[in-house]
Design a protein around this motif. Structure first.
Motif, PDB file in Angstrom:
ATOM      1  N   ALA A  11      -1.305  19.269  -3.645  1.00 20.06           N
ATOM      2  CA  ALA A  11      -0.547  20.487  -3.376  1.00 20.06           C
ATOM      3  C   ALA A  11      -1.313  21.732  -3.820  1.00 20.06           C
ATOM      4  O   ALA A  11      -1.333  22.750  -3.124  1.00 20.06           O
ATOM      5  CB  ALA A  11       0.805  20.430  -4.074  1.00 20.06           C
ATOM      6  N   ALA A  12      -1.989  21.643  -4.964  1.00 19.34           N
ATOM      7  CA  ALA A  12      -2.768  22.781  -5.458  1.00 19.34           C
ATOM      8  C   ALA A  12      -3.930  23.090  -4.523  1.00 19.34           C
ATOM      9  O   ALA A  12      -4.210  24.268  -4.237  1.00 19.34           O
ATOM     10  CB  ALA A  12      -3.276  22.493  -6.867  1.00 19.34           C
ATOM     11  N   VAL A  13      -4.595  22.055  -4.048  1.00 17.94           N
ATOM     12  CA  VAL A  13      -5.693  22.276  -3.105  1.00 17.94           C
ATOM     13  C   VAL A  13      -5.157  22.904  -1.827  1.00 17.94           C
ATOM     14  O   VAL A  13      -5.756  23.839  -1.286  1.00 17.94           O
ATOM     15  CB  VAL A  13      -6.435  20.950  -2.814  1.00 17.94           C
ATOM     16  N   GLY A  14      -4.025  22.434  -1.349  1.00 13.17           N
ATOM     17  CA  GLY A  14      -3.428  22.998  -0.142  1.00 13.17           C
ATOM     18  C   GLY A  14      -3.061  24.463  -0.299  1.00 13.17           C
ATOM     19  O   GLY A  14      -3.336  25.280   0.586  1.00 13.17           O
ATOM     20  N   ILE A  15      -2.462  24.808  -1.417  1.00 11.84           N
ATOM     21  CA  ILE A  15      -2.090  26.202  -1.661  1.00 11.84           C
ATOM     22  C   ILE A  15      -3.324  27.087  -1.760  1.00 11.84           C
ATOM     23  O   ILE A  15      -3.368  28.185  -1.188  1.00 11.84           O
ATOM     24  CB  ILE A  15      -1.227  26.306  -2.936  1.00 11.84           C
ATOM     25  N   ILE A  19      -4.378  30.238   0.777  1.00 15.79           N
ATOM     26  CA  ILE A  19      -4.649  31.593   0.280  1.00 15.79           C
ATOM     27  C   ILE A  19      -6.020  32.069   0.736  1.00 15.79           C
ATOM     28  O   ILE A  19      -6.174  33.201   1.231  1.00 15.79           O
ATOM     29  CB  ILE A  19      -4.530  31.630  -1.260  1.00 15.79           C
ATOM     30  N   ILE A  20      -7.026  31.209   0.597  1.00 17.32           N
ATOM     31  CA  ILE A  20      -8.378  31.586   1.024  1.00 17.32           C
ATOM     32  C   ILE A  20      -8.412  31.810   2.534  1.00 17.32           C
ATOM     33  O   ILE A  20      -9.068  32.752   3.020  1.00 17.32           O
ATOM     34  CB  ILE A  20      -9.399  30.515   0.589  1.00 17.32           C
ATOM     35  N   ASP A  21      -7.691  30.986   3.284  1.00 17.39           N
ATOM     36  CA  ASP A  21      -7.631  31.135   4.735  1.00 17.39           C
ATOM     37  C   ASP A  21      -7.037  32.483   5.127  1.00 17.39           C
ATOM     38  O   ASP A  21      -7.575  33.172   6.000  1.00 17.39           O
ATOM     39  CB  ASP A  21      -6.807  29.992   5.329  1.00 17.39           C
ATOM     40  N   LYS A  22      -5.946  32.856   4.489  1.00 18.30           N
ATOM     41  CA  LYS A  22      -5.306  34.141   4.817  1.00 18.30           C
ATOM     42  C   LYS A  22      -6.220  35.321   4.482  1.00 18.30           C
ATOM     43  O   LYS A  22      -6.300  36.288   5.243  1.00 18.30           O
ATOM     44  CB  LYS A  22      -3.981  34.295   4.052  1.00 18.30           C
ATOM     45  N   ILE A  23      -6.922  35.230   3.352  1.00 12.44           N
ATOM     46  CA  ILE A  23      -7.838  36.311   2.965  1.00 12.44           C
ATOM     47  C   ILE A  23      -8.973  36.431   3.969  1.00 12.44           C
ATOM     48  O   ILE A  23      -9.340  37.541   4.392  1.00 12.44           O
ATOM     49  CB  ILE A  23      -8.373  36.071   1.535  1.00 12.44           C
ATOM     50  N   LEU A  24      -9.549  35.299   4.353  1.00 16.89           N
ATOM     51  CA  LEU A  24     -10.667  35.342   5.296  1.00 16.89           C
ATOM     52  C   LEU A  24     -10.228  35.796   6.679  1.00 16.89           C
ATOM     53  O   LEU A  24     -10.956  36.556   7.340  1.00 16.89           O
ATOM     54  CB  LEU A  24     -11.330  33.969   5.378  1.00 16.89           C
ATOM     55  N   ALA A  39     -13.148  21.969   4.960  1.00 13.86           N
ATOM     56  CA  ALA A  39     -13.534  21.531   3.622  1.00 13.86           C
ATOM     57  C   ALA A  39     -12.312  21.072   2.823  1.00 13.86           C
ATOM     58  O   ALA A  39     -12.383  20.086   2.081  1.00 13.86           O
ATOM     59  CB  ALA A  39     -14.249  22.662   2.889  1.00 13.86           C
ATOM     60  N   GLY A  40     -11.191  21.755   2.988  1.00 14.80           N
ATOM     61  CA  GLY A  40      -9.970  21.352   2.311  1.00 14.80           C
ATOM     62  C   GLY A  40      -9.477  19.987   2.774  1.00 14.80           C
ATOM     63  O   GLY A  40      -9.040  19.166   1.961  1.00 14.80           O
ATOM     64  N   ILE A  41      -9.591  19.730   4.068  1.00  8.13           N
ATOM     65  CA  ILE A  41      -9.192  18.428   4.584  1.00  8.13           C
ATOM     66  C   ILE A  41     -10.070  17.325   4.012  1.00  8.13           C
ATOM     67  O   ILE A  41      -9.588  16.265   3.610  1.00  8.13           O
ATOM     68  CB  ILE A  41      -9.234  18.433   6.134  1.00  8.13           C
TER      69      ILE A  41
END
Length: 65
Positions: A11-15, A19-24, A39-41
């Motif tokens: 869950a922490a990795v997903g969150i 967040i990084i996705d939205k920023i980018l 990379a997250g997957i």
């Protein structure tokens, strides 16, 4: 027995990935956002592979004669 800390780590990795996705994406770097998602997957799959191997070992020992 399933360790509850693994669920929290996934869950922490997903969150963090969201967040990084939205920023980018907001800064116009969609290509990097896709790479971060991939990379997250991969990270989550690496966490889950050990559980899958334990499952197969359990099934294998259960059906052995």
């Amino acid at each position: 027995m399933l360790d509850i800390s693994l669920i929290f780590r996934i869950a922490a990795v997903g969150i963090l990935i969201v967040i990084i996705d939205k920023i980018l994406k907001s800064s116009g770097k969609d290509d990097y956002a896709v790479m971060v998602n991939l990379a997250g997957i991969v990270i989550v799959l690496m966490m889950v592979i050990s559980l899958i191997s334990k499952l197969f070992d359990t099934v294998k020992t259960m059906f052995q004669l």
